[in-house]
Design a protein around this motif. Structure first.
Motif, mmCIF file in Angstrom:
data_model
loop_
_atom_site.group_PDB
_atom_site.id
_atom_site.type_symbol
_atom_site.label_atom_id
_atom_site.label_comp_id
_atom_site.label_asym_id
_atom_site.label_seq_id
_atom_site.Cartn_x
_atom_site.Cartn_y
_atom_site.Cartn_z
ATOM 1 N N LEU A 16 -13.662 -21.732 -22.052
ATOM 2 C CA LEU A 16 -14.587 -22.821 -21.745
ATOM 3 C C LEU A 16 -15.011 -22.778 -20.284
ATOM 4 O O LEU A 16 -16.207 -22.912 -19.961
ATOM 5 N N GLU A 17 -14.078 -22.566 -19.392
ATOM 6 C CA GLU A 17 -14.390 -22.554 -17.961
ATOM 7 C C GLU A 17 -15.247 -21.353 -17.580
ATOM 8 O O GLU A 17 -16.114 -21.459 -16.702
ATOM 9 N N GLN A 68 -18.706 -22.417 -18.762
ATOM 10 C CA GLN A 68 -19.164 -23.551 -17.954
ATOM 11 C C GLN A 68 -19.545 -23.112 -16.551
ATOM 12 O O GLN A 68 -20.562 -23.570 -15.996
ATOM 13 N N LYS A 73 -20.277 -28.628 -19.326
ATOM 14 C CA LYS A 73 -19.082 -28.484 -20.157
ATOM 15 C C LYS A 73 -19.432 -28.621 -21.633
ATOM 16 O O LYS A 73 -18.942 -27.846 -22.484
#
Length: 238
Positions: free
Chosen positions: A104-105, A108, A121
């Motif tokens: 995810l990071e 993002q 996000k």
């Protein structure tokens, strides 16, 4: 139709052992906005060099390169970062994920660097779900298989929303089912108006393209529709 990518007389040569080796030789190429193009060819044919020149990761020795309205061959070095950030999204064969960031990071971060921090996000999570990784968003690259890492790399490229997506062997480390899923995502990008250029050695994948460009020895040896006509992703077999 507007040309998204235009190469005129483009060559890329290297000095090797006192001689010259051409990765690309006098390539003329026009790719329209919204086209789904597959670039075919064996290892060493110039496929990756072509992608790197389109994305300004490499520089043509001769000729002119225009991408997304930017005359890349005339851009100042400090302007090339902005060009790459806003115009071309890359799917690298080697993934290039940040090892200390979760899936995810990783996605993002790419969205935020592209200047789209609001909702970054949520956008990252949505695109990861689209490539089948909704249950892996909080895993680090070392906790993911090679195929899962490739799908994170694809999600990262798509999440920025850039008008041009270039992918180097995006299904190379994927099983058939996951590869089909990824190709469907890329197909939807083209259907939504993005220009998609996929490099592969897999001739079967070329069947879903609007157009197939075949390279050999740095030369374009074929440029036209898929042999036998365009097929749906669901009809592929490899």
């Amino acid at each position: 139709m507007t040309s998204a990518i235009s190469l005129r007389g483009v060559s890329r040569r290297y000095d090797v052992g006192g001689g010259e080796v051409y990765a690309l030789r006098n390539v003329d190429l026009q790719i329209d906005a919204g086209e789904f193009v597959v670039v075919l060819g064996p290892s060493g044919s110039g496929k990756t060099t072509l992608l790197n020149i389109i994305g300004a990761l490499d520089t043509a020795t001769d000729g002119t390169v225009e991408v997304g309205g930017h005359l890349v061959t005339a851009e100042h070095r400090r302007d090339l970062f902005r060009f790459r950030r806003d115009t071309v999204s890359f799917v690298f064969q080697s993934f290039n994920l940040f090892p200390t960031l979760t899936a995810l990071e990783n996605v993002q971060c790419a969205v935020e660097i592209a200047g789209r921090a609001r909702g970054a996000k949520e956008k990252a999570a949505a695109v990861l779900a689209e490539v089948g990784l909704a249950d892996r968003v909080h895993h680090y690259p070392t906790e993911l298989s090679g195929g899962e890492q490739q799908r994170v790399a694809i999600a990262r490229a798509l999440a920025t929303g850039n008008p041009i997506v270039v992918a180097d062997e995006p299904t190379g480390d994927l099983d058939f089912h996951t590869g089909v899923q990824v190709l469907e995502v890329l197909q939807r990008q083209a259907d939504a108006g993005h220009t998609v250029v996929v490099v592969t050695h897999n001739r079967e994948i070329s069947r879903i393209a609007d157009r197939v460009i075949e390279l050999s020895g740095g030369n374009v040896v074929r440029d036209g529709p898929p042999v036998g006509g365009k097929s749906a992703v669901a009809d592929l077999h490899w």
